[in-house]
Design a protein around this motif. Structure first.
Motif, short mmCIF file in Angstrom:
data_model
loop_
_atom_site.label_atom_id
_atom_site.label_comp_id
_atom_site.label_asym_id
_atom_site.label_seq_id
_atom_site.Cartn_x
_atom_site.Cartn_y
_atom_site.Cartn_z
N ALA A 6 82.27 111.38 1.52
CA ALA A 6 81.37 110.29 1.12
C ALA A 6 81.48 109.12 2.09
CB ALA A 6 81.70 109.85 -0.30
N TRP A 7 82.71 108.81 2.51
CA TRP A 7 82.88 107.73 3.49
C TRP A 7 82.16 108.07 4.78
CZ3 TRP A 7 83.93 103.01 2.51
CH2 TRP A 7 84.81 102.65 1.49
N PHE A 8 82.31 109.30 5.25
CA PHE A 8 81.63 109.71 6.48
C PHE A 8 80.12 109.57 6.34
CE2 PHE A 8 85.35 112.75 7.52
CZ PHE A 8 86.04 111.71 8.12
N HIS A 9 79.60 109.94 5.18
CA HIS A 9 78.16 109.85 4.97
C HIS A 9 77.69 108.40 5.03
CE1 HIS A 9 74.22 111.05 3.58
NE2 HIS A 9 74.28 110.17 2.59
N TRP A 10 78.45 107.51 4.40
CA TRP A 10 78.06 106.09 4.41
C TRP A 10 78.18 105.48 5.79
CZ3 TRP A 10 75.14 103.87 1.00
CH2 TRP A 10 75.12 104.34 -0.31
N ILE A 11 79.20 105.89 6.54
CA ILE A 11 79.32 105.41 7.91
C ILE A 11 78.16 105.91 8.76
CG2 ILE A 11 80.72 105.52 10.02
CD1 ILE A 11 83.20 105.61 8.26
N ASP A 12 77.79 107.17 8.55
CA ASP A 12 76.64 107.74 9.27
C ASP A 12 75.37 106.97 8.94
OD1 ASP A 12 76.10 109.56 11.20
OD2 ASP A 12 76.01 111.30 9.90
N LEU A 13 75.16 106.65 7.66
CA LEU A 13 73.99 105.87 7.26
C LEU A 13 74.02 104.48 7.88
CD1 LEU A 13 73.60 106.80 3.47
CD2 LEU A 13 72.13 107.51 5.37
N ALA A 14 75.20 103.89 7.94
CA ALA A 14 75.32 102.56 8.56
C ALA A 14 74.94 102.61 10.03
CB ALA A 14 76.75 102.02 8.39
N GLY A 15 75.40 103.65 10.74
CA GLY A 15 75.03 103.80 12.14
C GLY A 15 73.54 103.98 12.32
N VAL A 16 72.93 104.79 11.45
CA VAL A 16 71.47 104.99 11.51
C VAL A 16 70.74 103.67 11.28
CG1 VAL A 16 69.54 106.03 10.26
CG2 VAL A 16 71.49 107.44 10.90
N ALA A 17 71.21 102.90 10.29
CA ALA A 17 70.55 101.62 9.98
C ALA A 17 70.63 100.65 11.16
CB ALA A 17 71.19 101.00 8.74
N VAL A 18 71.80 100.55 11.75
CA VAL A 18 71.97 99.59 12.85
C VAL A 18 71.16 100.00 14.07
CG1 VAL A 18 73.64 98.58 14.43
CG2 VAL A 18 74.25 98.86 12.05
N PHE A 19 71.12 101.28 14.39
CA PHE A 19 70.32 101.71 15.53
C PHE A 19 68.83 101.62 15.23
CE2 PHE A 19 73.12 104.48 18.52
CZ PHE A 19 73.39 103.34 19.27
N ALA A 20 68.45 101.80 13.96
CA ALA A 20 67.04 101.60 13.59
C ALA A 20 66.65 100.14 13.79
CB ALA A 20 66.81 102.03 12.15
N GLY A 36 54.36 102.68 16.27
CA GLY A 36 55.33 102.60 17.36
C GLY A 36 56.68 102.11 16.90
N VAL A 37 56.68 101.17 15.95
CA VAL A 37 57.93 100.66 15.40
C VAL A 37 58.71 101.79 14.73
CG1 VAL A 37 58.95 99.17 13.64
CG2 VAL A 37 57.12 98.30 15.10
N VAL A 38 58.03 102.55 13.89
CA VAL A 38 58.70 103.64 13.16
C VAL A 38 59.23 104.69 14.12
CG1 VAL A 38 58.37 105.50 11.48
CG2 VAL A 38 57.37 103.25 11.06
N VAL A 39 58.41 105.08 15.09
CA VAL A 39 58.84 106.10 16.06
C VAL A 39 60.05 105.63 16.84
CG1 VAL A 39 58.20 107.30 18.19
CG2 VAL A 39 56.58 107.19 16.29
N LEU A 40 60.01 104.41 17.33
CA LEU A 40 61.11 103.91 18.15
C LEU A 40 62.38 103.73 17.31
CD1 LEU A 40 61.34 103.30 21.14
CD2 LEU A 40 61.15 100.87 20.60
N ALA A 41 62.22 103.23 16.08
CA ALA A 41 63.38 103.09 15.20
C ALA A 41 64.00 104.45 14.91
CB ALA A 41 62.98 102.40 13.89
N ALA A 42 63.16 105.47 14.69
CA ALA A 42 63.65 106.81 14.34
C ALA A 42 64.37 107.48 15.51
CB ALA A 42 62.51 107.68 13.83
N VAL A 43 63.75 107.47 16.69
CA VAL A 43 64.38 108.17 17.81
C VAL A 43 65.67 107.48 18.23
CG1 VAL A 43 62.20 109.10 18.67
CG2 VAL A 43 63.03 106.93 19.59
N THR A 44 65.72 106.15 18.09
CA THR A 44 66.95 105.43 18.40
C THR A 44 68.04 105.79 17.41
OG1 THR A 44 65.63 103.58 19.24
CG2 THR A 44 67.95 103.16 18.85
N ALA A 45 67.66 105.92 16.13
CA ALA A 45 68.64 106.12 15.07
C ALA A 45 69.18 107.54 15.00
CB ALA A 45 68.03 105.72 13.72
#
Length: 213
Positions: A6-20, A36-45
């Motif tokens: 669960a900790w790993f999952h939350w850390i993974d979500l945090a990384g996705v959020a910050v890169f988004a 363009g915002v959604v695409v760029l946020a997604a590929v970065t994340a």
């Protein structure tokens, strides 16, 4: 109490959020539309984690878990709202957001690689790849020189953080503390490189020959 997974999952979500957030800030800087915002946020994340899972021959992490896309959309939406009330775009916000995302994803890539049997050397490489690849795609799409290719330490910060993780593991330090050590090491090295322009010089300083083709 949360389980380790669960900790790993939350850390993974945090990384996705910050890169988004990082991708959304870059999209704002480049005056992109909503798509363009959604695409760029997604590929970065998710770009780095996608490459990691493909190399490890694992199911790509976001395919069966829509929570990652919910986090991307939420992070992009919140960032857009914030930018609606702040017309200026300080570059440092993008760089700091990118540094946090780099640290989160480096740790998660490293840990997942070790979990599936990679050697420490390969795990460190995959951690760095997980951390830098999403930002690399973002910068290429936006026709920017990728951060990983600029002077200040970037991928090197991931390697140093990964080495700290492996060392702490060999010293039998508690797994939660080991993750924190690797996370903070990566983050502090990257932020220090941004603040004091740390870099790894290879070639001696020289002047360009104006007559050179």
């Amino acid at each position: 109490m949360f389980s380790m997974s669960a900790w790993f999952h939350w850390i993974d979500l945090a990384g996705v959020a910050v890169f988004a957030i990082s991708g959304t800030l870059m999209a704002h800087r480049k005056h992109m539309d909503g798509f363009g915002v959604v695409v760029l946020a997604a590929v970065t994340a998710i770009g780095g984690g996608t490459l990691r899972d493909m190399i490890l021959d694992l199911p790509v992490f976001w395919v069966s878990d829509p929570s990652f896309f919910y986090v991307i959309l939420l992070a992009a939406f919140v960032t857009i709202l914030w930018l609606r009330f702040h017309s200026e775009f300080p570059l440092r916000y993008l760089l700091v957001a990118d540094a946090f995302g780099l640290a989160f994803f480096n740790v998660m890539g490293l840990q997942k690689a070790l979990q599936y049997g990679a050697t420490p050397f390969v795990a460190i490489a995959l951690g760095a790849m997980t951390g830098v690849f999403g930002g690399l795609i973002r910068d290429v799409i936006c026709r920017e020189i990728p951060l990983v290719l600029r002077g200040e330490l970037y991928a090197t910060a991931c390697i140093i953080g990964g080495a700290a993780y492996v060392l702490a593991t060999h010293l039998d330090i508690d797994s939660d503390i080991t993750l924190l050590i690797a996370l903070l090491t990566t983050l502090l090295v990257r932020l220090g490189a941004m603040r004091w322009y740390w870099h790894l010089p290879v070639f001696a300083a020289h002047e360009e020959d104006p007559n050179r083709d």
